[in-house]
Design a protein around this motif. Sequence first.
Motif, PDB file in Angstrom:
ATOM      1  N   MET A   1     -12.727  -1.691   2.034  1.00 17.69           N
ATOM      2  CA  MET A   1     -12.189  -1.906   0.681  1.00 17.69           C
ATOM      3  C   MET A   1     -11.148  -3.025   0.695  1.00 17.69           C
ATOM      4  O   MET A   1     -10.251  -3.033   1.529  1.00 17.69           O
ATOM      5  CB  MET A   1     -11.524  -0.590   0.220  1.00 17.69           C
ATOM      6  CG  MET A   1     -10.681  -0.719  -1.018  1.00 17.69           C
ATOM      7  SD  MET A   1     -11.563  -0.111  -2.456  1.00 17.69           S
ATOM      8  CE  MET A   1     -10.368  -0.376  -3.726  1.00 17.69           C
ATOM      9  N   GLU A   2     -11.341  -3.979  -0.207  1.00 18.64           N
ATOM     10  CA  GLU A   2     -10.358  -5.067  -0.382  1.00 18.64           C
ATOM     11  C   GLU A   2      -9.364  -4.627  -1.439  1.00 18.64           C
ATOM     12  O   GLU A   2      -9.754  -4.295  -2.552  1.00 18.64           O
ATOM     13  CB  GLU A   2     -11.069  -6.326  -0.873  1.00 18.64           C
ATOM     14  CG  GLU A   2     -11.774  -7.077   0.212  1.00 18.64           C
ATOM     15  CD  GLU A   2     -10.989  -8.301   0.659  1.00 18.64           C
ATOM     16  OE1 GLU A   2      -9.865  -8.501   0.158  1.00 18.64           O
ATOM     17  OE2 GLU A   2     -11.515  -9.041   1.508  1.00 18.64           O
ATOM     18  N   TYR A   3      -8.085  -4.625  -1.095  1.00 20.21           N
ATOM     19  CA  TYR A   3      -7.077  -4.246  -2.088  1.00 20.21           C
ATOM     20  C   TYR A   3      -6.426  -5.481  -2.687  1.00 20.21           C
ATOM     21  O   TYR A   3      -6.121  -6.430  -1.968  1.00 20.21           O
ATOM     22  CB  TYR A   3      -5.995  -3.384  -1.434  1.00 20.21           C
ATOM     23  CG  TYR A   3      -6.511  -2.064  -0.918  1.00 20.21           C
ATOM     24  CD1 TYR A   3      -6.756  -1.016  -1.803  1.00 20.21           C
ATOM     25  CD2 TYR A   3      -6.759  -1.871   0.437  1.00 20.21           C
ATOM     26  CE1 TYR A   3      -7.239   0.197  -1.337  1.00 20.21           C
ATOM     27  CE2 TYR A   3      -7.242  -0.668   0.906  1.00 20.21           C
ATOM     28  CZ  TYR A   3      -7.481   0.371   0.019  1.00 20.21           C
ATOM     29  OH  TYR A   3      -7.959   1.562   0.473  1.00 20.21           O
ATOM     30  N   LYS A   4      -6.221  -5.438  -4.001  1.00 23.25           N
ATOM     31  CA  LYS A   4      -5.432  -6.498  -4.638  1.00 23.25           C
ATOM     32  C   LYS A   4      -3.989  -6.346  -4.197  1.00 23.25           C
ATOM     33  O   LYS A   4      -3.558  -5.234  -3.869  1.00 23.25           O
ATOM     34  CB  LYS A   4      -5.442  -6.326  -6.157  1.00 23.25           C
ATOM     35  CG  LYS A   4      -6.692  -6.770  -6.830  1.00 23.25           C
ATOM     36  CD  LYS A   4      -6.434  -6.740  -8.322  1.00 23.25           C
ATOM     37  CE  LYS A   4      -7.668  -7.078  -9.089  1.00 23.25           C
ATOM     38  NZ  LYS A   4      -7.430  -6.988 -10.533  1.00 23.25           N
ATOM     39  N   LEU A   5      -3.249  -7.434  -4.231  1.00 21.12           N
ATOM     40  CA  LEU A   5      -1.832  -7.342  -3.890  1.00 21.12           C
ATOM     41  C   LEU A   5      -1.006  -7.022  -5.127  1.00 21.12           C
ATOM     42  O   LEU A   5      -1.323  -7.485  -6.226  1.00 21.12           O
ATOM     43  CB  LEU A   5      -1.354  -8.670  -3.281  1.00 21.12           C
ATOM     44  CG  LEU A   5      -1.926  -8.966  -1.891  1.00 21.12           C
ATOM     45  CD1 LEU A   5      -1.458 -10.338  -1.418  1.00 21.12           C
ATOM     46  CD2 LEU A   5      -1.496  -7.889  -0.891  1.00 21.12           C
ATOM     47  N   PRO A   6       0.046  -6.223  -4.984  1.00 19.46           N
ATOM     48  CA  PRO A   6       0.937  -5.929  -6.108  1.00 19.46           C
ATOM     49  C   PRO A   6       1.655  -7.201  -6.564  1.00 19.46           C
ATOM     50  O   PRO A   6       1.767  -8.169  -5.812  1.00 19.46           O
ATOM     51  CB  PRO A   6       1.956  -4.947  -5.521  1.00 19.46           C
ATOM     52  CG  PRO A   6       1.404  -4.493  -4.229  1.00 19.46           C
ATOM     53  CD  PRO A   6       0.488  -5.561  -3.739  1.00 19.46           C
ATOM     54  N   ILE A   7       2.132  -7.167  -7.798  1.00 20.51           N
ATOM     55  CA  ILE A   7       2.860  -8.304  -8.366  1.00 20.51           C
ATOM     56  C   ILE A   7       4.217  -7.808  -8.852  1.00 20.51           C
ATOM     57  O   ILE A   7       4.299  -6.756  -9.474  1.00 20.51           O
ATOM     58  CB  ILE A   7       2.121  -8.885  -9.594  1.00 20.51           C
ATOM     59  CG1 ILE A   7       0.716  -9.338  -9.235  1.00 20.51           C
ATOM     60  CG2 ILE A   7       2.907 -10.031 -10.225  1.00 20.51           C
ATOM     61  CD1 ILE A   7      -0.128  -9.736 -10.446  1.00 20.51           C
TER      62      ILE A   7
END
Length: 187
Positions: A1-7
């Motif tokens: 699973m590829e996780y988006k990075l938090p902003i």
Amino acid sequence: MEYKLPIGVNIDLETGVIPGAKKLVRRLSNLKGYFQDEDAYNELLKEDPVVYEVYAVEQEEKDGDLNFATTVLYPGKVGKEFFFTKGHFHAKADRAEIYYGIKGKGGMLLQTPEGKAEWIPMGPGTVVYVPPYWAHRTVNTSDEPFIFLAIYPADAGHDYGSIAEKGFSKLVIEENGEVKVIDNPRW
Ligand code: M6P
Ligand code: ZN
């Protein structure tokens, strides 16, 4: 699973600018047919002022994700009618939204598909919950920029159609120096 990075970003609370956000500018010429007083509209069109700017951080239109955006709604009137945002239903009509007032004064007009309207005054700190199915438009009732944050589902989308055609069943106007919410005579 590829996780988006938090902003994490800081909104400039004086200007409403979100660093790195996509900027959208809406001038009076982008709001043709929206205001009641056509003579006043055409007169002001010579200047074609910026009515509002949106700074949006948006994701792909996927279920479960969230977008956020600030809007800087400038002060002004077309005839008696205060400057406002276009207003929209969501393309996925059951998607809700949250608004948070940052600076300046105004309010939100909300409306069901049947035309039942509500007016909610807004200032710094006001949270407005826009329930599913309600169209929503913000109005600047003051003489300084009205700035607020909106948080909405990434797959909500915008449906401008019926509001662009018929508007809201209520108008927000200035009369004798007072802010009044009146019935739209053309509704
Ligand atoms: C808020 C959000 C945005 C919207 C913007 C301007 O920031 O609701 O989704 O685009 O206001 O409103 P409109 O799209 O009606 O012009
Ligand atoms: Zn919305």
